[in-house]
Design an enzyme around this catalytic site. Structure first.
Site, PDB file in Angstrom:
ATOM      1  N   CYS A  34       0.792  -1.190   0.177  1.00 55.20           N
ATOM      2  CA  CYS A  34       0.130   0.042  -0.028  1.00 55.20           C
ATOM      3  C   CYS A  34       0.769   1.319   0.103  1.00 55.20           C
ATOM      4  O   CYS A  34       1.978   1.322   0.244  1.00 55.20           O
ATOM      5  CB  CYS A  34      -0.868   0.000   1.188  1.00 55.20           C
ATOM      6  SG  CYS A  34      -2.193  -1.444   1.292  1.00 55.20           S
TER       7      CYS A  34
ATOM      8  N   GLY B 167      -0.008  -0.249  -5.020  1.00 58.09           N
ATOM      9  CA  GLY B 167      -1.367  -1.067  -4.584  1.00 58.09           C
ATOM     10  C   GLY B 167      -2.393  -0.616  -5.919  1.00 58.09           C
ATOM     11  O   GLY B 167      -2.337   0.662  -6.036  1.00 58.09           O
TER      12      GLY B 167
ATOM     13  N   ASN C 147      -0.488   2.489   6.060  1.00 58.59           N
ATOM     14  CA  ASN C 147       0.457   1.304   5.439  1.00 58.59           C
ATOM     15  C   ASN C 147       1.262   0.435   6.322  1.00 58.59           C
ATOM     16  O   ASN C 147       1.608   0.907   7.094  1.00 58.59           O
ATOM     17  CB  ASN C 147       1.362   2.041   4.343  1.00 58.59           C
ATOM     18  CG  ASN C 147       2.241   1.156   3.906  1.00 58.59           C
ATOM     19  OD1 ASN C 147       3.561   1.667   3.682  1.00 58.59           O
ATOM     20  ND2 ASN C 147       2.073   0.095   3.525  1.00 58.59           N
ATOM     21  N   GLY C 148       0.988  -0.888   6.182  1.00 56.49           N
ATOM     22  CA  GLY C 148       1.574  -1.637   7.210  1.00 56.49           C
ATOM     23  C   GLY C 148       0.762  -2.673   7.720  1.00 56.49           C
ATOM     24  O   GLY C 148      -0.390  -2.978   6.993  1.00 56.49           O
TER      25      GLY C 148
ATOM     26  N   TYR D  32      12.047  -5.848  -4.260  1.00 49.97           N
ATOM     27  CA  TYR D  32      11.231  -5.956  -5.222  1.00 49.97           C
ATOM     28  C   TYR D  32      10.033  -4.742  -5.245  1.00 49.97           C
ATOM     29  O   TYR D  32       9.650  -4.314  -6.243  1.00 49.97           O
ATOM     30  CB  TYR D  32      10.200  -7.275  -4.873  1.00 49.97           C
ATOM     31  CG  TYR D  32       8.922  -7.128  -5.359  1.00 49.97           C
ATOM     32  CD1 TYR D  32       8.731  -7.506  -6.789  1.00 49.97           C
ATOM     33  CD2 TYR D  32       7.699  -6.988  -4.797  1.00 49.97           C
ATOM     34  CE1 TYR D  32       7.587  -7.583  -7.579  1.00 49.97           C
ATOM     35  CE2 TYR D  32       6.413  -7.034  -5.339  1.00 49.97           C
ATOM     36  CZ  TYR D  32       6.368  -7.248  -6.785  1.00 49.97           C
ATOM     37  OH  TYR D  32       5.356  -7.262  -7.284  1.00 49.97           O
TER      38      TYR D  32
HETATM   39  P1  AMP Z   1       6.449 -16.654  -7.651  1.00 46.68           P
HETATM   40  O1  AMP Z   1       6.179 -16.675  -9.085  1.00 46.68           O
HETATM   41  O2  AMP Z   1       5.417 -17.031  -6.929  1.00 46.68           O
HETATM   42  O3  AMP Z   1       7.670 -17.390  -7.536  1.00 46.68           O
HETATM   43  O4  AMP Z   1       6.586 -15.013  -7.558  1.00 46.68           O
HETATM   44  C1  AMP Z   1       7.746 -14.490  -7.746  1.00 46.68           C
HETATM   45  C2  AMP Z   1       7.398 -13.193  -8.572  1.00 46.68           C
HETATM   46  O5  AMP Z   1       6.462 -12.216  -8.123  1.00 46.68           O
HETATM   47  C3  AMP Z   1       8.504 -12.549  -8.810  1.00 46.68           C
HETATM   48  O6  AMP Z   1       8.590 -12.100 -10.425  1.00 46.68           O
HETATM   49  C4  AMP Z   1       8.531 -11.235  -8.074  1.00 46.68           C
HETATM   50  O7  AMP Z   1       8.780  -9.981  -8.816  1.00 46.68           O
HETATM   51  C5  AMP Z   1       7.059 -11.351  -7.853  1.00 46.68           C
HETATM   52  N1  AMP Z   1       6.671 -10.950  -6.459  1.00 46.68           N
HETATM   53  C6  AMP Z   1       7.394 -11.168  -5.237  1.00 46.68           C
HETATM   54  N2  AMP Z   1       6.888 -10.745  -4.005  1.00 46.68           N
HETATM   55  C7  AMP Z   1       5.811 -10.315  -4.265  1.00 46.68           C
HETATM   56  C8  AMP Z   1       4.783  -9.924  -3.744  1.00 46.68           C
HETATM   57  N3  AMP Z   1       4.825  -9.653  -2.453  1.00 46.68           N
HETATM   58  N4  AMP Z   1       3.591  -9.310  -4.305  1.00 46.68           N
HETATM   59  C9  AMP Z   1       3.682  -9.512  -5.590  1.00 46.68           C
HETATM   60  N5  AMP Z   1       4.547  -9.920  -6.303  1.00 46.68           N
HETATM   61  C10 AMP Z   1       5.584 -10.282  -5.780  1.00 46.68           C
END
Ligand code: AMP
Length: 455
Positions: free
Chosen positions: A2, A28, A102-103, A243
């Site tokens: 967020c 978000g 946020n949090g 990320y």
């Molecule tokens: P996965 O496909 O489940 O292994 O997720 C990894 C991918 O999701 C990577 O490309 C990350 O950039 C992205 N990612 C990592 N953490 C998050 C998060 N908390 N929310 C959304 N996307 C994420």
């Protein structure tokens, strides 16, 4: 996750908040809202959708006043109710207030049960509603004292913007887990935002980060008043750098892009590979992949094209849709890839869905070998401080070694950045929150505490 923003002492406060939220849309996409205060009343507009969908010229006729707070909501599957949009507004004994948060509060359930026992009623599952109730029920006379009273009862990660009809209060938890910065507007007035990329868009000058445990009070005709409410125990979130934050943002004095570049260089030292070409997973892996290629002295190409009109894969609830969505989002440039030994770099591995699909896609595009590299350590623990990671069992690294994952993905090899490597990329001046990697729940809670669907 967020984003929050607070604008004080500006002619077009709501419009400035709007642009700031637009710059922070990546934090978000589910819903967005702005509340403004004109000294007599608080006005609120919030809705599901993107910032540009929700606000137009008409909405700004309503959002009058020199103070505005705003929020972009990120949510996981299921929490799609408009009631969960923020800011959260309430009328109470002292008048009106509005809160953007946020949090993630890790003692949400205990506090809520106590409030319900005393007769409180709730409209949503959001921990932000706890905050409103605690302020409203406090026996202190002034809002400022009530806020401080409330702060003694909540635990976890929070950046808050709280607005009354005349004042604005901004608070960052004592761990400084989520980012929050202060800027000065060119034509007078102040802005507080989750990320500094918001300042660049509205032409505000970065002043400083809000300190962990600090409360800033904004009042008409006065400079912002700072008070250290809690002893700081600084643990900024490493995942913001890995990320979540935008590459042009500066968090805690460090540019996000440069930090990712360094993570890539470090990854090259730790897990080199004999390859012809480095590709990033766009957009999240771009900076780290550049650093990786530089570290190995191997060419870097944007060999996968991203369709920007598809939402983040994470948001979808079922596994089948998640897999289809990766294909909708990413497409390889066969001419670059065919016959080559490639390394593909992403910022993190969560469930493994994205990587598995990408390896398959690259092999179908003719890659001779695919070496997966992740510019973060293995995620083994759910974050309970506001980064949306699933339950422990859904995290692929909890139950599989890198070799097992590589086999499942059909990749020639898989390498992660070590925790030490991450720390050295971030620098040794801070103790970072590494909870997803080391399971150190320093701010309370544990793997089973309330998750980010509440943030
Ligand atoms: P996965 O496909 O489940 O292994 O997720 C990894 C991918 O999701 C990577 O490309 C990350 O950039 C992205 N990612 C990592 N953490 C998050 C998060 N908390 N929310 C959304 N996307 C994420």
């Amino acid at each position: 996750m967020c984003a929050i923003v607070g604008v004080y002492g500006a002619e077009d406060a709501a419009k400035i908040a709007y642009y700031a939220l637009f710059a922070m849309q990546h934090r978000g996409q589910e819903s967005t809202g702005i509340s403004s205060a004109d000294g007599k009343r608080i006005h609120l507009i919030k809705k599901r959708g993107l910032v540009t969908d929700v606000f137009d010229e008409e909405t700004f006729k309503l959002l009058k006043g020199p103070c505005a707070i705003g929020h972009n909501r990120y949510s996981t599957a299921g929490d799609d109710s408009i009631l969960d949009a923020q800011p959260v507004f309430a009328k109470y004994k002292l008048g009106e207030m509005s809160v953007a948060h946020n949090g993630n509060l890790i003692n949400k359930n205990e506090v809520r049960e106590q409030l319900i026992d005393k007769g409180a009623i709730f409209q949503t599952g959001m921990d932000t509603e706890n905050i409103i109730h605690l302020v409203a029920k406090s026996q202190e006379e002034k809002l400022e004292a009530r806020i401080k009273d409330m702060l003694t009862k909540i635990e976890g990660a929070y950046c808050l913007a709280i607005q009354s009809r005349k004042k604005m209060f901004v608070i960052r938890d004592r761990f400084g887990i989520r980012p929050l910065s202060l800027g000065k507007l060119k034509n007078g007035g102040w802005i507080v935002a989750s990320e500094t990329c918001a300042f660049d868009l509205v032409g505000a000058e970065f002043v400083r980060d809000i300190e962990p445990g600090e409360m800033l009070t904004f009042e008409e005709g006065k400079e912002p008043y700072s008070e250290q409410i809690f002893e700081p125990d600084y643990h900024p979130c490493a995942f913001e750098y890995i990320y979540f934050a935008r590459p042009d943002s500066i968090i805690d004095g460090k540019n996000v892009y440069n930090t990712r570049l360094e993570m890539g260089r470090q990854l090259a030292k730790e897990t080199p590979a004999d390859i012809d070409l480095v590709l990033p997973v766009p957009d999240s892996g771009v900076a780290a992949a550049r650093g990786f290629a530089e570290g190995l002295g191997v060419p870097f190409e944007m060999g996968i094209v991203r369709n920007h009109y598809v939402g983040r894969t994470f948001i979808e609830p079922t596994q089948e849709i998640r897999e289809l969505k990766v294909k909708l989002k990413l497409s390889p440039i066969k001419e670059l890839i065919a016959g080559k030994r490639v390394a593909i770099v992403d910022d993190s591995l969560v469930r493994g869905t994205t990587s598995k699909q990408i390896v398959k896609m690259l092999k179908e595009a003719g890659a001779k070998e695919v070496h997966m590299r992740i510019a973060a350590p293995e995620i083994k623990f759910p974050c309970r401080y506001g980064i949306d990671t699933p339950t422990k069992m859904e995290l692929i690294s909890t139950t599989n070694t890198p070799e097992e994952i590589a086999q499942k993905m059909n990749a020639e090899s898989l390498g992660f950045l070590s925790i030490e490597g991450l720390k050295s990329s971030l620098g040794s001046d801070r103790t970072y929150s590494l909870v997803s990697f080391d399971g150190n729940y320093f701010a309370g809670g544990n793997a089973n505490s309330p998750g980010c669907s509440d943030c």
